[in-house]
Scaffold this motif. Sequence first.
Motif, PDB file in Angstrom:
ATOM      1  N   ALA A  22       0.821  -1.212   0.000  1.00 39.78           N
ATOM      2  CA  ALA A  22       0.000   0.000   0.000  1.00 39.78           C
ATOM      3  C   ALA A  22       0.853   1.259   0.000  1.00 39.78           C
ATOM      4  CB  ALA A  22      -0.934  -0.004   1.200  1.00 39.78           C
ATOM      5  N   TYR A  23       2.044   1.157   0.587  1.00 39.25           N
ATOM      6  CA  TYR A  23       2.935   2.322   0.675  1.00 39.25           C
ATOM      7  C   TYR A  23       4.219   2.069  -0.104  1.00 39.25           C
ATOM      8  CZ  TYR A  23      -0.225   3.728   4.415  1.00 39.25           C
ATOM      9  OH  TYR A  23      -1.327   4.081   5.136  1.00 39.25           O
ATOM     10  N   LYS A  24       4.048   1.713  -1.368  1.00 42.00           N
ATOM     11  CA  LYS A  24       5.211   1.398  -2.205  1.00 42.00           C
ATOM     12  C   LYS A  24       6.126   2.598  -2.381  1.00 42.00           C
ATOM     13  CE  LYS A  24       2.605  -0.217  -5.553  1.00 42.00           C
ATOM     14  NZ  LYS A  24       1.328  -0.506  -4.899  1.00 42.00           N
ATOM     15  N   SER A  25       5.567   3.805  -2.295  1.00 48.09           N
ATOM     16  CA  SER A  25       6.390   4.999  -2.477  1.00 48.09           C
ATOM     17  C   SER A  25       7.461   5.100  -1.393  1.00 48.09           C
ATOM     18  CB  SER A  25       5.514   6.258  -2.458  1.00 48.09           C
ATOM     19  OG  SER A  25       4.792   6.350  -1.244  1.00 48.09           O
ATOM     20  N   ASP A  26       7.148   4.618  -0.167  1.00 47.52           N
ATOM     21  CA  ASP A  26       8.153   4.618   0.900  1.00 47.52           C
ATOM     22  C   ASP A  26       9.316   3.709   0.547  1.00 47.52           C
ATOM     23  OD1 ASP A  26       6.620   6.348   2.338  1.00 47.52           O
ATOM     24  OD2 ASP A  26       5.768   4.834   3.673  1.00 47.52           O
ATOM     25  N   LEU A  27       8.989   2.515   0.025  1.00 44.71           N
ATOM     26  CA  LEU A  27      10.013   1.555  -0.367  1.00 44.71           C
ATOM     27  C   LEU A  27      10.864   2.107  -1.503  1.00 44.71           C
ATOM     28  CD1 LEU A  27      11.252  -1.301  -0.211  1.00 44.71           C
ATOM     29  CD2 LEU A  27       9.473  -2.062  -1.796  1.00 44.71           C
ATOM     30  N   ILE A  28      10.202   2.716  -2.486  1.00 42.79           N
ATOM     31  CA  ILE A  28      10.926   3.273  -3.640  1.00 42.79           C
ATOM     32  C   ILE A  28      11.817   4.429  -3.202  1.00 42.79           C
ATOM     33  CG2 ILE A  28      10.665   4.477  -5.841  1.00 42.79           C
ATOM     34  CD1 ILE A  28       8.037   2.912  -6.217  1.00 42.79           C
ATOM     35  N   TYR A  30      13.096   5.025  -0.210  1.00 43.35           N
ATOM     36  CA  TYR A  30      14.231   4.550   0.581  1.00 43.35           C
ATOM     37  C   TYR A  30      15.276   3.906  -0.325  1.00 43.35           C
ATOM     38  CZ  TYR A  30      16.898   2.215   4.224  1.00 43.35           C
ATOM     39  OH  TYR A  30      17.919   1.793   5.036  1.00 43.35           O
ATOM     40  N   PHE A  31      14.821   3.142  -1.309  1.00 44.97           N
ATOM     41  CA  PHE A  31      15.748   2.486  -2.234  1.00 44.97           C
ATOM     42  C   PHE A  31      16.543   3.519  -3.024  1.00 44.97           C
ATOM     43  CE2 PHE A  31      16.592   0.664  -6.491  1.00 44.97           C
ATOM     44  CZ  PHE A  31      17.459  -0.344  -6.101  1.00 44.97           C
ATOM     45  N   ILE A  32      15.878   4.579  -3.480  1.00 45.40           N
ATOM     46  CA  ILE A  32      16.567   5.634  -4.216  1.00 45.40           C
ATOM     47  C   ILE A  32      17.598   6.326  -3.322  1.00 45.40           C
ATOM     48  CG2 ILE A  32      16.280   7.886  -5.342  1.00 45.40           C
ATOM     49  CD1 ILE A  32      13.576   6.896  -6.357  1.00 45.40           C
ATOM     50  N   GLY A  33      17.197   6.598  -2.064  1.00 46.13           N
ATOM     51  CA  GLY A  33      18.116   7.232  -1.131  1.00 46.13           C
ATOM     52  C   GLY A  33      19.351   6.398  -0.874  1.00 46.13           C
ATOM     53  N   GLU A  34      19.162   5.092  -0.644  1.00 46.27           N
ATOM     54  CA  GLU A  34      20.302   4.198  -0.428  1.00 46.27           C
ATOM     55  C   GLU A  34      21.170   4.100  -1.682  1.00 46.27           C
ATOM     56  OE1 GLU A  34      21.363   2.139   2.374  1.00 46.27           O
ATOM     57  OE2 GLU A  34      20.257   3.809   3.249  1.00 46.27           O
ATOM     58  N   SER A  35      20.536   4.101  -2.841  1.00 47.33           N
ATOM     59  CA  SER A  35      21.293   4.015  -4.100  1.00 47.33           C
ATOM     60  C   SER A  35      22.161   5.246  -4.286  1.00 47.33           C
ATOM     61  CB  SER A  35      20.329   3.862  -5.273  1.00 47.33           C
ATOM     62  OG  SER A  35      19.565   2.674  -5.166  1.00 47.33           O
ATOM     63  N   VAL A  75      23.053  -5.546   0.703  1.00 45.58           N
ATOM     64  CA  VAL A  75      22.935  -6.186   2.016  1.00 45.58           C
ATOM     65  C   VAL A  75      22.354  -5.220   3.034  1.00 45.58           C
ATOM     66  CG1 VAL A  75      24.224  -7.209   3.933  1.00 45.58           C
ATOM     67  CG2 VAL A  75      24.811  -7.821   1.579  1.00 45.58           C
ATOM     68  N   SER A  76      22.851  -3.987   3.037  1.00 43.73           N
ATOM     69  CA  SER A  76      22.351  -2.982   3.968  1.00 43.73           C
ATOM     70  C   SER A  76      20.862  -2.734   3.773  1.00 43.73           C
ATOM     71  CB  SER A  76      23.132  -1.672   3.776  1.00 43.73           C
ATOM     72  OG  SER A  76      22.584  -0.639   4.566  1.00 43.73           O
ATOM     73  N   PHE A  77      20.434  -2.691   2.514  1.00 41.42           N
ATOM     74  CA  PHE A  77      19.017  -2.461   2.213  1.00 41.42           C
ATOM     75  C   PHE A  77      18.159  -3.624   2.701  1.00 41.42           C
ATOM     76  CE2 PHE A  77      15.294  -2.450  -0.590  1.00 41.42           C
ATOM     77  CZ  PHE A  77      14.855  -1.145  -0.398  1.00 41.42           C
ATOM     78  N   MET A  78      18.616  -4.846   2.466  1.00 37.08           N
ATOM     79  CA  MET A  78      17.839  -6.019   2.871  1.00 37.08           C
ATOM     80  C   MET A  78      17.882  -6.230   4.378  1.00 37.08           C
ATOM     81  SD  MET A  78      16.410  -7.092   0.158  1.00 37.08           S
ATOM     82  CE  MET A  78      15.704  -8.615   0.807  1.00 37.08           C
ATOM     83  N   ASP A  79      18.946  -5.760   5.024  1.00 33.39           N
ATOM     84  CA  ASP A  79      19.076  -5.901   6.477  1.00 33.39           C
ATOM     85  C   ASP A  79      18.255  -4.862   7.240  1.00 33.39           C
ATOM     86  OD1 ASP A  79      20.658  -8.091   6.543  1.00 33.39           O
ATOM     87  OD2 ASP A  79      22.514  -7.069   7.026  1.00 33.39           O
ATOM     88  N   GLU A  80      17.822  -3.832   6.531  1.00 26.17           N
ATOM     89  CA  GLU A  80      17.092  -2.746   7.191  1.00 26.17           C
ATOM     90  C   GLU A  80      15.855  -3.296   7.913  1.00 26.17           C
ATOM     91  OE1 GLU A  80      16.337   1.012   8.553  1.00 26.17           O
ATOM     92  OE2 GLU A  80      18.101   0.267   7.485  1.00 26.17           O
ATOM     93  N   THR A  81      15.691  -2.893   9.156  1.00 26.38           N
ATOM     94  CA  THR A  81      14.557  -3.348   9.957  1.00 26.38           C
ATOM     95  C   THR A  81      13.927  -2.167  10.677  1.00 26.38           C
ATOM     96  OG1 THR A  81      13.933  -4.655  11.911  1.00 26.38           O
ATOM     97  CG2 THR A  81      16.227  -3.965  11.765  1.00 26.38           C
ATOM     98  N   ASP A  82      12.614  -2.183  10.730  1.00 27.21           N
ATOM     99  CA  ASP A  82      11.876  -1.120  11.421  1.00 27.21           C
ATOM    100  C   ASP A  82      11.492  -1.522  12.835  1.00 27.21           C
ATOM    101  OD1 ASP A  82      11.921   0.662   9.278  1.00 27.21           O
ATOM    102  OD2 ASP A  82      10.141  -0.232   8.362  1.00 27.21           O
TER     103      ASP A  82
END
Length: 272
Positions: A22-28, A30-35, A75-82
């Motif tokens: 529902a909140y795909k924009s958050d995922l996108i 964050y991914f852009i920021g990490e990239s 790895v950092s992106f996949m390890d991210e936990t809330d």
Amino acid sequence: MISKMKNMYWCFTKAGFKTTSAYKSDLIGYFIGESLYNIVLIFVWRCVFLYGGESTHKGFTLAEITLYLLLSGIVSFMDETDSIFILGEEIRDGSIIMRLVKPISLDKSILFYELGNKILMLFCVFIPSIVCVSGYVWFVYKASFPISSYLLFFVSLSLSYLLSFYFNLIFGFLSFYLLNLWGVSMMKTAIVKFFSGQVIPLFLFSPIIEKIFSVLPMASMTYTPVMLFLGKYTSIQIVYNLGVQLFWLVFFYVACQIVWRTVQNKLMIQGG
């Protein structure tokens, strides 16, 4: 028991998946920021090689350093936990009481919720990223990684995520005392990024410093999975480093259970 756990916690996984969808924009975002963060690091290292006058640093070429940074970013992106924020917010507004009155485990309910998020990330981010990295290796080296590298990487990444989850959950328990964890979280993130080798690869330190840093739990979150994927470990080192990851996972899991039993009596709802 497995069937019972599935019935109890599968609903949390579905909720996590639906929330992320529902909140795909958050995922996108964050991914852009990490990239962008990793792109900056890559350009920094390009400058180091360009003005350093050397073609290699500690036996690593610029292409290998770039590959290391790309993998560490994945790895950092996949390890991210809330987990730290979920727990902190629920303690702040009092909604954590809903978890306490139900016959469920606090850590498992949050973990299974996050697994729903990771399932979506696995197909939308992780697999495409690994395909791009494999393409980069083929383009630069005209070679490919063996299947064993992918398998070891996935196993190590799974351990590193679980380790990161329980490591962050323990920090989340500080909410029982501090109520607001923004500052603590920023400090924790900076420490993890440095000691895990995300900013400066640990192999660039002196051998003694590298050995000390590599046995810390932060190295098991990023450095170990990346070096396994790159094939930089011998068979004995593979077993040893996976063992170190497993040790820290068990350590923080047990510590999490102990701390949780201790802090439950400290619950204080902010504003209510």
